[in-house]
Enzyme design. Structure first.
Site, mmCIF file in Angstrom:
data_model
loop_
_atom_site.group_PDB
_atom_site.id
_atom_site.type_symbol
_atom_site.label_atom_id
_atom_site.label_comp_id
_atom_site.label_asym_id
_atom_site.label_seq_id
_atom_site.Cartn_x
_atom_site.Cartn_y
_atom_site.Cartn_z
ATOM 1 N N HIS A 1 0.847 -1.205 0.000
ATOM 2 C CA HIS A 1 0.000 0.000 0.000
ATOM 3 C C HIS A 1 0.880 1.252 0.000
ATOM 4 O O HIS A 1 0.632 2.205 -0.739
ATOM 5 C CB HIS A 1 -0.867 0.072 1.266
ATOM 6 C CG HIS A 1 -1.913 -0.995 1.405
ATOM 7 N ND1 HIS A 1 -2.072 -1.737 2.539
ATOM 8 C CD2 HIS A 1 -2.887 -1.407 0.548
ATOM 9 C CE1 HIS A 1 -3.089 -2.571 2.397
ATOM 10 N NE2 HIS A 1 -3.599 -2.397 1.190
ATOM 11 N N LYS B 1 -17.357 -6.078 7.860
ATOM 12 C CA LYS B 1 -16.073 -6.783 7.905
ATOM 13 C C LYS B 1 -15.555 -6.809 9.333
ATOM 14 O O LYS B 1 -15.613 -5.801 10.040
ATOM 15 C CB LYS B 1 -15.044 -6.027 7.054
ATOM 16 C CG LYS B 1 -14.742 -6.639 5.702
ATOM 17 C CD LYS B 1 -13.538 -5.937 5.093
ATOM 18 C CE LYS B 1 -13.158 -6.530 3.758
ATOM 19 N NZ LYS B 1 -12.019 -5.811 3.158
ATOM 20 N N ARG C 1 -2.232 -5.961 -8.505
ATOM 21 C CA ARG C 1 -1.173 -6.944 -8.249
ATOM 22 C C ARG C 1 -1.096 -7.994 -9.354
ATOM 23 O O ARG C 1 -0.042 -8.432 -9.750
ATOM 24 C CB ARG C 1 -1.432 -7.670 -6.922
ATOM 25 C CG ARG C 1 -1.217 -6.809 -5.716
ATOM 26 C CD ARG C 1 -1.764 -7.438 -4.488
ATOM 27 N NE ARG C 1 -3.204 -7.569 -4.582
ATOM 28 C CZ ARG C 1 -4.010 -7.833 -3.585
ATOM 29 N NH1 ARG C 1 -3.521 -8.037 -2.386
ATOM 30 N NH2 ARG C 1 -5.309 -7.917 -3.747
ATOM 31 N N SER D 1 -3.238 -7.505 3.088
ATOM 32 C CA SER D 1 -3.425 -7.367 4.538
ATOM 33 C C SER D 1 -3.915 -8.690 5.128
ATOM 34 O O SER D 1 -3.488 -9.086 6.217
ATOM 35 C CB SER D 1 -4.454 -6.273 4.837
ATOM 36 O OG SER D 1 -4.015 -5.045 4.341
HETATM 37 O O1 PNS Z 1 -8.984 -2.730 0.678
HETATM 38 P P1 PNS Z 1 -10.250 -3.188 0.018
HETATM 39 O O2 PNS Z 1 -11.199 -3.758 1.063
HETATM 40 O O3 PNS Z 1 -10.001 -4.112 -1.129
HETATM 41 O O4 PNS Z 1 -10.936 -1.868 -0.594
HETATM 42 C C1 PNS Z 1 -12.169 -1.905 -1.311
HETATM 43 C C2 PNS Z 1 -12.781 -0.515 -1.312
HETATM 44 C C3 PNS Z 1 -12.937 -0.037 0.116
HETATM 45 C C4 PNS Z 1 -11.867 0.431 -2.054
HETATM 46 C C5 PNS Z 1 -14.170 -0.569 -2.010
HETATM 47 O O5 PNS Z 1 -14.939 -1.555 -1.415
HETATM 48 C C6 PNS Z 1 -14.900 0.765 -1.951
HETATM 49 O O6 PNS Z 1 -14.620 1.653 -2.726
HETATM 50 N N1 PNS Z 1 -15.835 0.893 -0.979
HETATM 51 C C7 PNS Z 1 -16.599 2.126 -0.752
HETATM 52 C C8 PNS Z 1 -18.093 1.933 -1.046
HETATM 53 C C9 PNS Z 1 -18.378 2.148 -2.510
HETATM 54 O O7 PNS Z 1 -18.170 3.226 -3.041
HETATM 55 N N2 PNS Z 1 -18.851 1.067 -3.149
HETATM 56 C C10 PNS Z 1 -19.130 1.074 -4.570
HETATM 57 C C11 PNS Z 1 -17.893 0.709 -5.370
HETATM 58 S S1 PNS Z 1 -18.151 0.805 -7.090
#
Ligand code: PNS
Length: 158
Positions: A17, A41, A90, A127
């Protein structure tokens, strides 16, 4: 002012990150790291702890801010005048879901997503894997910042 957001759960932040955050900070005037609150989560660290760990680990980058976010990422971007989302990729396996989210975010609010190829040194890093390896006593030094390593050991010892 060109602004970008690096969103994620960051439970906890890894060197992968931080590599993306640091590289984004050289491309944009301001980078906001958004720690997304996802109540469904189960997290090892609280949002405040995760924010503090990222602030400490990214302190060398003066144009990086760290904030929490709940709700839609595009609303976070709109409220702060952020034009771009920066994500690390990745492997091909990341791509399908990331593309879907990028297209949804663009269709919702015209926010662009830029994919940055992960440093190969961290291509296997997540993570979740860090937590799993650390839970069973594996060595994750070199994969997370020293402060995260310390807090991870303390938390898992409890
Ligand atoms: O670290 P992660 O859990 O892979 O991150 C995923 C994250 C938090 C970036 C994604 O779930 C997100 O953008 N969540 C915010 C809610 C949202 O906007 N959802 C619609 C996505 S198109």
């Amino acid at each position: 002012m060109r602004k970008a957001v690096c969103p994620g759960s960051f439970d906890p932040v890894t060197n992968g990150h931080l590599d993306i955050i640091g590289r984004a900070s050289r491309l944009f005037d301001e980078v906001v790291v958004a720690v997304l609150i996802n109540k469904s989560k189960a997290n090892l660290f609280t949002v405040d702890e995760r924010i503090e760990l990222i602030r400490e680990a990214a302190r060398e980058h003066s144009n990086v801010l760290v904030e929490s976010s709940h709700g839609l990422l595009v609303d976070f971007c709109r409220a702060r005048g952020i034009q771009a989302i920066v994500k690390g990729l990745r492997a091909v396996s990341d791509f399908d879901y990331e593309l879907q989210m990028a297209q949804m975010n663009h269709s919702l609010a015209g926010v662009e997503t830029l994919f940055m190829s992960t440093n190969p040194q961290y291509a296997f890093l997540s993570s979740s894997l860090v937590k799993e390896v650390a839970t069973y006593g594996g060595d994750v030094s070199g994969l997370v910042p020293d402060l995260v390593l310390k807090q991870l050991r303390e938390r898992l010892a409890q």
